[in-house]
Design a protein around this motif. Sequence first.
Motif, PDB file in Angstrom:
ATOM      1  N   SER A 164      72.149  51.723  61.569  1.00 58.89           N
ATOM      2  CA  SER A 164      73.525  50.873  60.723  1.00 58.89           C
ATOM      3  C   SER A 164      73.533  49.895  61.785  1.00 58.89           C
ATOM      4  O   SER A 164      74.153  49.088  60.835  1.00 58.89           O
ATOM      5  N   GLY A 165      73.188  50.338  62.866  1.00 63.23           N
ATOM      6  CA  GLY A 165      72.934  48.324  63.363  1.00 63.23           C
ATOM      7  C   GLY A 165      74.397  48.482  64.226  1.00 63.23           C
ATOM      8  O   GLY A 165      74.829  47.233  64.411  1.00 63.23           O
ATOM      9  N   GLU A 166      75.248  49.442  64.020  1.00 61.58           N
ATOM     10  CA  GLU A 166      76.995  49.644  64.842  1.00 61.58           C
ATOM     11  C   GLU A 166      76.748  48.947  66.045  1.00 61.58           C
ATOM     12  O   GLU A 166      77.835  48.151  66.828  1.00 61.58           O
ATOM     13  N   PHE A 167      76.044  49.447  66.780  1.00 62.44           N
ATOM     14  CA  PHE A 167      75.911  49.593  68.395  1.00 62.44           C
ATOM     15  C   PHE A 167      74.822  47.696  68.584  1.00 62.44           C
ATOM     16  O   PHE A 167      74.882  48.008  69.503  1.00 62.44           O
ATOM     17  N   GLY A 168      74.575  47.630  67.293  1.00 62.99           N
ATOM     18  CA  GLY A 168      73.485  46.233  67.837  1.00 62.99           C
ATOM     19  C   GLY A 168      72.197  47.462  68.253  1.00 62.99           C
ATOM     20  O   GLY A 168      71.582  48.453  68.045  1.00 62.99           O
ATOM     21  N   ARG A 169      71.292  45.384  68.726  1.00 63.35           N
ATOM     22  CA  ARG A 169      70.380  46.608  68.586  1.00 63.35           C
ATOM     23  C   ARG A 169      69.745  47.580  69.937  1.00 63.35           C
ATOM     24  O   ARG A 169      70.140  46.905  71.239  1.00 63.35           O
ATOM     25  N   PRO A 170      68.820  48.191  69.891  1.00 65.01           N
ATOM     26  CA  PRO A 170      68.185  49.219  70.968  1.00 65.01           C
ATOM     27  C   PRO A 170      67.493  48.323  71.966  1.00 65.01           C
ATOM     28  O   PRO A 170      66.637  47.379  71.919  1.00 65.01           O
ATOM     29  N   LEU A 171      67.791  48.883  73.137  1.00 64.53           N
ATOM     30  CA  LEU A 171      67.592  48.345  74.241  1.00 64.53           C
ATOM     31  C   LEU A 171      66.498  49.366  75.084  1.00 64.53           C
ATOM     32  O   LEU A 171      65.170  48.822  75.678  1.00 64.53           O
ATOM     33  N   PHE A 172      67.238  50.299  74.865  1.00 62.49           N
ATOM     34  CA  PHE A 172      66.170  51.360  75.652  1.00 62.49           C
ATOM     35  C   PHE A 172      66.312  53.033  75.335  1.00 62.49           C
ATOM     36  O   PHE A 172      67.348  52.726  74.566  1.00 62.49           O
ATOM     37  N   LEU A 173      64.802  53.233  74.915  1.00 64.56           N
ATOM     38  CA  LEU A 173      65.233  55.189  75.094  1.00 64.56           C
ATOM     39  C   LEU A 173      65.434  55.844  76.487  1.00 64.56           C
ATOM     40  O   LEU A 173      64.301  54.963  76.865  1.00 64.56           O
ATOM     41  N   HIS A 174      66.557  56.595  76.738  1.00 57.72           N
ATOM     42  CA  HIS A 174      65.653  57.595  77.788  1.00 57.72           C
ATOM     43  C   HIS A 174      65.800  58.805  77.842  1.00 57.72           C
ATOM     44  O   HIS A 174      66.726  59.215  76.968  1.00 57.72           O
ATOM     45  N   CYS A 175      64.387  59.676  78.162  1.00 51.93           N
ATOM     46  CA  CYS A 175      64.067  60.648  77.264  1.00 51.93           C
ATOM     47  C   CYS A 175      63.680  61.330  78.513  1.00 51.93           C
ATOM     48  O   CYS A 175      63.616  61.353  79.370  1.00 51.93           O
ATOM     49  N   ARG A 176      64.070  62.343  77.685  1.00 53.49           N
ATOM     50  CA  ARG A 176      63.671  63.675  78.907  1.00 53.49           C
ATOM     51  C   ARG A 176      63.148  65.137  78.588  1.00 53.49           C
ATOM     52  O   ARG A 176      63.971  65.267  77.245  1.00 53.49           O
ATOM     53  N   HIS A 177      62.133  65.333  78.847  1.00 50.92           N
ATOM     54  CA  HIS A 177      61.483  66.577  78.446  1.00 50.92           C
ATOM     55  C   HIS A 177      60.842  67.803  79.202  1.00 50.92           C
ATOM     56  O   HIS A 177      60.631  67.579  79.913  1.00 50.92           O
ATOM     57  N   ARG A 178      62.242  68.880  79.078  1.00 44.95           N
ATOM     58  CA  ARG A 178      62.000  70.146  80.715  1.00 44.95           C
ATOM     59  C   ARG A 178      61.489  71.614  80.020  1.00 44.95           C
ATOM     60  O   ARG A 178      61.911  71.533  78.706  1.00 44.95           O
ATOM     61  N   ASN A 179      60.144  71.587  80.477  1.00 44.53           N
ATOM     62  CA  ASN A 179      59.862  73.252  80.500  1.00 44.53           C
ATOM     63  C   ASN A 179      60.630  74.203  81.515  1.00 44.53           C
ATOM     64  O   ASN A 179      59.936  73.850  82.443  1.00 44.53           O
ATOM     65  N   ALA A 180      60.945  75.380  80.670  1.00 45.66           N
ATOM     66  CA  ALA A 180      60.934  75.866  82.067  1.00 45.66           C
ATOM     67  C   ALA A 180      59.782  76.301  82.754  1.00 45.66           C
ATOM     68  O   ALA A 180      59.818  76.443  84.101  1.00 45.66           O
ATOM     69  N   SER A 181      58.742  77.111  82.220  1.00 38.61           N
ATOM     70  CA  SER A 181      57.343  77.084  83.136  1.00 38.61           C
ATOM     71  C   SER A 181      56.842  76.344  82.380  1.00 38.61           C
ATOM     72  O   SER A 181      56.387  76.297  81.286  1.00 38.61           O
ATOM     73  N   SER A 182      55.818  76.155  82.654  1.00 38.21           N
ATOM     74  CA  SER A 182      53.800  75.550  82.507  1.00 38.21           C
ATOM     75  C   SER A 182      53.134  76.676  81.974  1.00 38.21           C
ATOM     76  O   SER A 182      52.676  77.889  82.627  1.00 38.21           O
ATOM     77  N   PRO A 183      52.277  77.239  80.368  1.00 36.68           N
ATOM     78  CA  PRO A 183      50.897  78.462  80.372  1.00 36.68           C
ATOM     79  C   PRO A 183      49.591  78.514  81.578  1.00 36.68           C
ATOM     80  O   PRO A 183      49.594  77.160  81.955  1.00 36.68           O
ATOM     81  N   SER A 184      48.841  78.619  81.354  1.00 33.57           N
ATOM     82  CA  SER A 184      48.581  78.977  82.965  1.00 33.57           C
ATOM     83  C   SER A 184      47.162  78.341  82.443  1.00 33.57           C
ATOM     84  O   SER A 184      46.548  77.303  83.068  1.00 33.57           O
ATOM     85  N   PHE A 185      47.350  77.648  80.991  1.00 35.59           N
ATOM     86  CA  PHE A 185      46.028  76.863  80.896  1.00 35.59           C
ATOM     87  C   PHE A 185      46.508  74.991  80.214  1.00 35.59           C
ATOM     88  O   PHE A 185      45.592  74.764  80.259  1.00 35.59           O
ATOM     89  N   PHE A 186      47.261  75.035  80.671  1.00 36.68           N
ATOM     90  CA  PHE A 186      48.176  73.979  80.580  1.00 36.68           C
ATOM     91  C   PHE A 186      47.840  72.779  82.138  1.00 36.68           C
ATOM     92  O   PHE A 186      47.724  73.462  83.267  1.00 36.68           O
ATOM     93  N   THR A 187      47.132  71.657  81.666  1.00 36.42           N
ATOM     94  CA  THR A 187      46.316  70.476  82.261  1.00 36.42           C
ATOM     95  C   THR A 187      47.521  69.808  82.553  1.00 36.42           C
ATOM     96  O   THR A 187      48.202  68.968  81.468  1.00 36.42           O
ATOM     97  N   THR A 188      46.572  68.526  83.407  1.00 39.73           N
ATOM     98  CA  THR A 188      47.851  67.729  83.597  1.00 39.73           C
ATOM     99  C   THR A 188      47.950  66.278  81.994  1.00 39.73           C
ATOM    100  O   THR A 188      49.076  66.022  81.976  1.00 39.73           O
ATOM    101  N   ARG A 189      46.243  66.509  81.651  1.00 34.82           N
ATOM    102  CA  ARG A 189      46.308  65.833  80.335  1.00 34.82           C
ATOM    103  C   ARG A 189      47.075  66.360  79.028  1.00 34.82           C
ATOM    104  O   ARG A 189      48.038  65.452  78.209  1.00 34.82           O
ATOM    105  N   MET A 190      47.236  67.275  79.631  1.00 33.30           N
ATOM    106  CA  MET A 190      48.068  67.638  77.889  1.00 33.30           C
ATOM    107  C   MET A 190      49.461  67.800  77.880  1.00 33.30           C
ATOM    108  O   MET A 190      50.697  67.695  77.704  1.00 33.30           O
ATOM    109  N   LEU A 191      50.131  67.120  79.858  1.00 37.01           N
ATOM    110  CA  LEU A 191      51.725  66.580  79.848  1.00 37.01           C
ATOM    111  C   LEU A 191      52.409  65.547  78.472  1.00 37.01           C
ATOM    112  O   LEU A 191      53.308  65.579  77.958  1.00 37.01           O
ATOM    113  N   ILE A 192      50.942  64.342  78.577  1.00 37.06           N
ATOM    114  CA  ILE A 192      50.541  63.684  77.464  1.00 37.06           C
ATOM    115  C   ILE A 192      50.723  64.211  75.822  1.00 37.06           C
ATOM    116  O   ILE A 192      51.153  63.563  74.974  1.00 37.06           O
TER     117      ILE A 192
END
Length: 337
Positions: free
Chosen positions: A143-171
């Motif tokens: 809508s443009g009501e607040f003007g141009r977006p400057l930042f998006l601040h995002c949080r993505h949290r999981n309680a725990s990761s499975p045993s097979f989860f790797t650092t690359r999988m974070l991305i």
Amino acid sequence: MSRPLGIAVIGTGKMGADHVRRIDETVNGACVVAVADLDAERVKDLASRIEGCTAHTDPVAAMAAPGVDAVLIASPGPAHEGALLEAFARDLPVLCEKPLTPDSAGALRVLEAEQRLGHRRVQVGFMRRYDAEYLRLKSLLDSGEFGRPLFLHCRHRNASSPSFFTTRMLINDSVVHEVDAARWLLGQEITAVSVLRPTPSSAAPEGLQDPQLVLLETSGGAIVDVEIFVNCGFGYQVQCEAVCEEGSARIGDGHEMVTQAAGRWGGEIPQDYVVRFADAYDRQVQRWVEAIRLGRVEGPSSWDGYAAAAVCEAGVRAQETGVRTTVELIGKPALYR
């Protein structure tokens, strides 16, 4: 089409089984007519609960089953390209869970095959685009009501990761959702990625570099920061705040219901994505079915899947080298404009 849309579901793990349940119990105008998985006993048991559904260990056989009009792919990422190309050979519309393919080279092959058909067949399962809160934020930004977006601040949290989860999988498996959401919310491509890695949390399994801060630069000059923390311990939490020239808006606080009792106040934190985004998954599949019944394919495209794969590749390089990494994209084909 007067009869229900017949769907073959490929992959019946946690996500695939949930989609089978969803189509069988919640989605209107569709039914599951075939399921496929390498686990013969699991797929046989799942099919036995749905009248007229056949069980297969071969995705090709499932797609060839009587009554199949469309395919939902929920198998592991490395199997997606082959299943997609088989669906294209049959000119079947597909809802493909992310990733489209695990790498941008595979995604390009899918793009090229779809372009040869001359029409879209793929919707990629970026379900946040169907979440009520994300839809409200998208509407506000458009809508443009607040003007141009400057930042998006995002949080993505999981309680725990499975045993097979790797650092690359974070991305590749987690931040990929913020990648697509940012591209969609802002209407901009991501041009560069940087990754900062604090000392790992004591709750992180040995060898897992968790948490991390991922910085995304966009073609429109906005900055997106993503805190990815997959062993936070308390639940599944996804938040996004858009900061614009004349105002800000935040989603994901999860304050639909706040309780007060015994001298405390608080609310419930979902424990996984299936719970947090249940409505979004329902809406995504329902919209997919409705579009197909009208002869269309809508939603996130193969181009969106390719762009996300390219950004994630740059993200993994930045993660491993500690160096800001640019994103290389081909020119956007006419089919996806």
